[in-house]
Design a protein around this motif. Structure first.
Motif, PDB file in Angstrom:
ATOM      1  N   LYS A  38       0.833  -1.203   0.000  1.00 40.91           N
ATOM      2  CA  LYS A  38       0.000   0.000   0.000  1.00 40.91           C
ATOM      3  C   LYS A  38       0.867   1.252   0.000  1.00 40.91           C
ATOM      4  CE  LYS A  38      -3.664   2.466   2.500  1.00 40.91           C
ATOM      5  NZ  LYS A  38      -3.153   3.735   2.075  1.00 40.91           N
ATOM      6  N   ASN A  39       1.909   1.252   0.811  1.00 44.75           N
ATOM      7  CA  ASN A  39       2.807   2.406   0.865  1.00 44.75           C
ATOM      8  C   ASN A  39       3.498   2.651  -0.476  1.00 44.75           C
ATOM      9  OD1 ASN A  39       2.133   2.895   3.542  1.00 44.75           O
ATOM     10  ND2 ASN A  39       3.926   1.830   4.351  1.00 44.75           N
ATOM     11  N   LEU A  40       3.905   1.587  -1.140  1.00 42.59           N
ATOM     12  CA  LEU A  40       4.534   1.722  -2.462  1.00 42.59           C
ATOM     13  C   LEU A  40       3.543   2.312  -3.468  1.00 42.59           C
ATOM     14  CD1 LEU A  40       6.473  -1.640  -2.518  1.00 42.59           C
ATOM     15  CD2 LEU A  40       7.524   0.633  -2.562  1.00 42.59           C
ATOM     16  N   ALA A  41       2.307   1.829  -3.431  1.00 36.80           N
ATOM     17  CA  ALA A  41       1.277   2.350  -4.339  1.00 36.80           C
ATOM     18  C   ALA A  41       0.980   3.810  -4.024  1.00 36.80           C
ATOM     19  CB  ALA A  41       0.009   1.510  -4.241  1.00 36.80           C
ATOM     20  N   ASP A  42       0.843   4.140  -2.744  1.00 33.56           N
ATOM     21  CA  ASP A  42       0.559   5.526  -2.349  1.00 33.56           C
ATOM     22  C   ASP A  42       1.677   6.469  -2.771  1.00 33.56           C
ATOM     23  OD1 ASP A  42      -1.814   4.657  -1.220  1.00 33.56           O
ATOM     24  OD2 ASP A  42      -1.109   4.833   0.865  1.00 33.56           O
ATOM     25  N   ALA A  43       2.910   5.975  -2.774  1.00 32.76           N
ATOM     26  CA  ALA A  43       4.054   6.795  -3.174  1.00 32.76           C
ATOM     27  C   ALA A  43       4.221   6.847  -4.694  1.00 32.76           C
ATOM     28  CB  ALA A  43       5.339   6.256  -2.532  1.00 32.76           C
ATOM     29  N   GLY A  44       3.434   6.046  -5.417  1.00 30.03           N
ATOM     30  CA  GLY A  44       3.496   6.052  -6.874  1.00 30.03           C
ATOM     31  C   GLY A  44       4.695   5.328  -7.458  1.00 30.03           C
ATOM     32  N   VAL A  45       5.258   4.398  -6.692  1.00 37.56           N
ATOM     33  CA  VAL A  45       6.440   3.678  -7.182  1.00 37.56           C
ATOM     34  C   VAL A  45       6.225   2.160  -7.234  1.00 37.56           C
ATOM     35  CG1 VAL A  45       8.066   5.474  -6.466  1.00 37.56           C
ATOM     36  CG2 VAL A  45       7.483   3.626  -4.874  1.00 37.56           C
ATOM     37  N   ASP A  46       4.976   1.725  -7.113  1.00 34.84           N
ATOM     38  CA  ASP A  46       4.704   0.290  -7.068  1.00 34.84           C
ATOM     39  C   ASP A  46       5.075  -0.438  -8.360  1.00 34.84           C
ATOM     40  OD1 ASP A  46       2.532   1.876  -7.967  1.00 34.84           O
ATOM     41  OD2 ASP A  46       1.167   0.177  -7.790  1.00 34.84           O
ATOM     42  N   GLU A  47       5.166   0.268  -9.471  1.00 37.59           N
ATOM     43  CA  GLU A  47       5.590  -0.371 -10.720  1.00 37.59           C
ATOM     44  C   GLU A  47       7.094  -0.660 -10.728  1.00 37.59           C
ATOM     45  OE1 GLU A  47       4.345   1.655 -14.242  1.00 37.59           O
ATOM     46  OE2 GLU A  47       2.326   1.979 -13.470  1.00 37.59           O
ATOM     47  N   HIS A  48       7.810  -0.077  -9.777  1.00 34.94           N
ATOM     48  CA  HIS A  48       9.267  -0.221  -9.736  1.00 34.94           C
ATOM     49  C   HIS A  48       9.730  -1.050  -8.549  1.00 34.94           C
ATOM     50  CE1 HIS A  48       9.533   2.693 -12.949  1.00 34.94           C
ATOM     51  NE2 HIS A  48       8.602   3.370 -12.307  1.00 34.94           N
ATOM     52  N   ALA A  49       8.776  -1.660  -7.842  1.00 36.44           N
ATOM     53  CA  ALA A  49       9.134  -2.449  -6.661  1.00 36.44           C
ATOM     54  C   ALA A  49       8.154  -3.601  -6.495  1.00 36.44           C
ATOM     55  CB  ALA A  49       9.111  -1.574  -5.410  1.00 36.44           C
ATOM     56  N   GLU A  50       8.652  -4.652  -5.895  1.00 42.13           N
ATOM     57  CA  GLU A  50       7.785  -5.764  -5.515  1.00 42.13           C
ATOM     58  C   GLU A  50       8.259  -6.302  -4.179  1.00 42.13           C
ATOM     59  OE1 GLU A  50       8.470  -9.812  -7.377  1.00 42.13           O
ATOM     60  OE2 GLU A  50       9.438  -8.538  -8.866  1.00 42.13           O
ATOM     61  N   ILE A  51       7.322  -6.807  -3.415  1.00 38.23           N
ATOM     62  CA  ILE A  51       7.629  -7.391  -2.118  1.00 38.23           C
ATOM     63  C   ILE A  51       7.351  -8.887  -2.199  1.00 38.23           C
ATOM     64  CG2 ILE A  51       7.136  -7.366   0.362  1.00 38.23           C
ATOM     65  CD1 ILE A  51       8.255  -4.699  -0.679  1.00 38.23           C
ATOM     66  N   LEU A  52       8.367  -9.686  -1.914  1.00 39.11           N
ATOM     67  CA  LEU A  52       8.207 -11.138  -1.885  1.00 39.11           C
ATOM     68  C   LEU A  52       7.735 -11.520  -0.486  1.00 39.11           C
ATOM     69  CD1 LEU A  52      11.496 -12.232  -3.692  1.00 39.11           C
ATOM     70  CD2 LEU A  52       9.230 -11.836  -4.690  1.00 39.11           C
ATOM     71  N   ALA A  53       6.601 -12.173  -0.403  1.00 33.00           N
ATOM     72  CA  ALA A  53       6.002 -12.530   0.880  1.00 33.00           C
ATOM     73  C   ALA A  53       6.431 -13.924   1.297  1.00 33.00           C
ATOM     74  CB  ALA A  53       4.484 -12.461   0.778  1.00 33.00           C
ATOM     75  N   GLY A  54       6.927 -14.045   2.524  1.00 31.19           N
ATOM     76  CA  GLY A  54       7.296 -15.349   3.051  1.00 31.19           C
ATOM     77  C   GLY A  54       8.772 -15.449   3.370  1.00 31.19           C
ATOM     78  N   ASP A  55       9.218 -16.648   3.561  1.00 35.18           N
ATOM     79  CA  ASP A  55      10.609 -16.942   3.903  1.00 35.18           C
ATOM     80  C   ASP A  55      11.495 -16.648   2.695  1.00 35.18           C
ATOM     81  OD1 ASP A  55      13.097 -18.150   4.382  1.00 35.18           O
ATOM     82  OD2 ASP A  55      12.217 -19.830   5.457  1.00 35.18           O
ATOM     83  N   LEU A  56      12.430 -15.729   2.853  1.00 34.37           N
ATOM     84  CA  LEU A  56      13.263 -15.338   1.708  1.00 34.37           C
ATOM     85  C   LEU A  56      14.088 -16.489   1.153  1.00 34.37           C
ATOM     86  CD1 LEU A  56      16.581 -14.787   2.207  1.00 34.37           C
ATOM     87  CD2 LEU A  56      15.641 -13.046   3.671  1.00 34.37           C
TER      88      LEU A  56
END
Length: 145
Positions: A38-56
């Protein structure tokens, strides 16, 4: 916050250089993943980042393999992580780091004994040139050779 700033930098440099870039974050706690997205989307940079969920150790290898298939090496790593995961994460990343890639790891002075294995790897393996920057817990900046 660091993911937002890094994604904004990737966006800005990519626009100027005509190249695509991507910031990949990892997060074990599902609630924090939703907040980060949500923070990435609100900042307008979600197209340039992704969060991998779970054990790295499970989520990062397939993502790194996919990038390797696209001939996209890793240029920079911010190792802001639970200390016991720093060395295993680094080991996963090493084959994907381009020569000259930087790895920054925080709190290596204030938690030096806990980071002993990580610090030995970046300082003594021959894979990196590494320096400690003091202040605010200390940051180890290591360049892949």
């Amino acid at each position: 916050m660091s993911t937002i700033y890094l994604a904004a930098a990737v966006r800005d440099v990519g626009i100027d250089a005509g190249e695509d870039g991507l910031v990949i974050g990892t997060e074990h706690e599902p609630g924090k993943v939703k907040i980060a997205e949500k923070n990435l989307a609100d900042a307008g940079v979600d197209e340039h980042a992704e969060i991998l969920a779970g054990d790295l150790l499970e989520t990062l290898p397939p993502r790194l393999a996919a990038l390797a298939d696209l001939d996209r090496p890793v240029d920079f790593v911010l190792m802001d992580i639970w200390i016991p995961m720093a060395l295993p994460a680094l080991e996963l990343l090493i084959p994907h780091l381009r020569p000259g890639a930087l790895v920054a790891c925080d709190n290596v002075v204030s938690a030096a004994s806990d980071y002993a294995g990580y610090l030995d790897r970046v300082r003594n393996s021959g894979d990196f040139v590494s320096v400690t920057v003091p202040g605010q817990g200390g940051t180890e900046i290591s360049m892949k050779v």
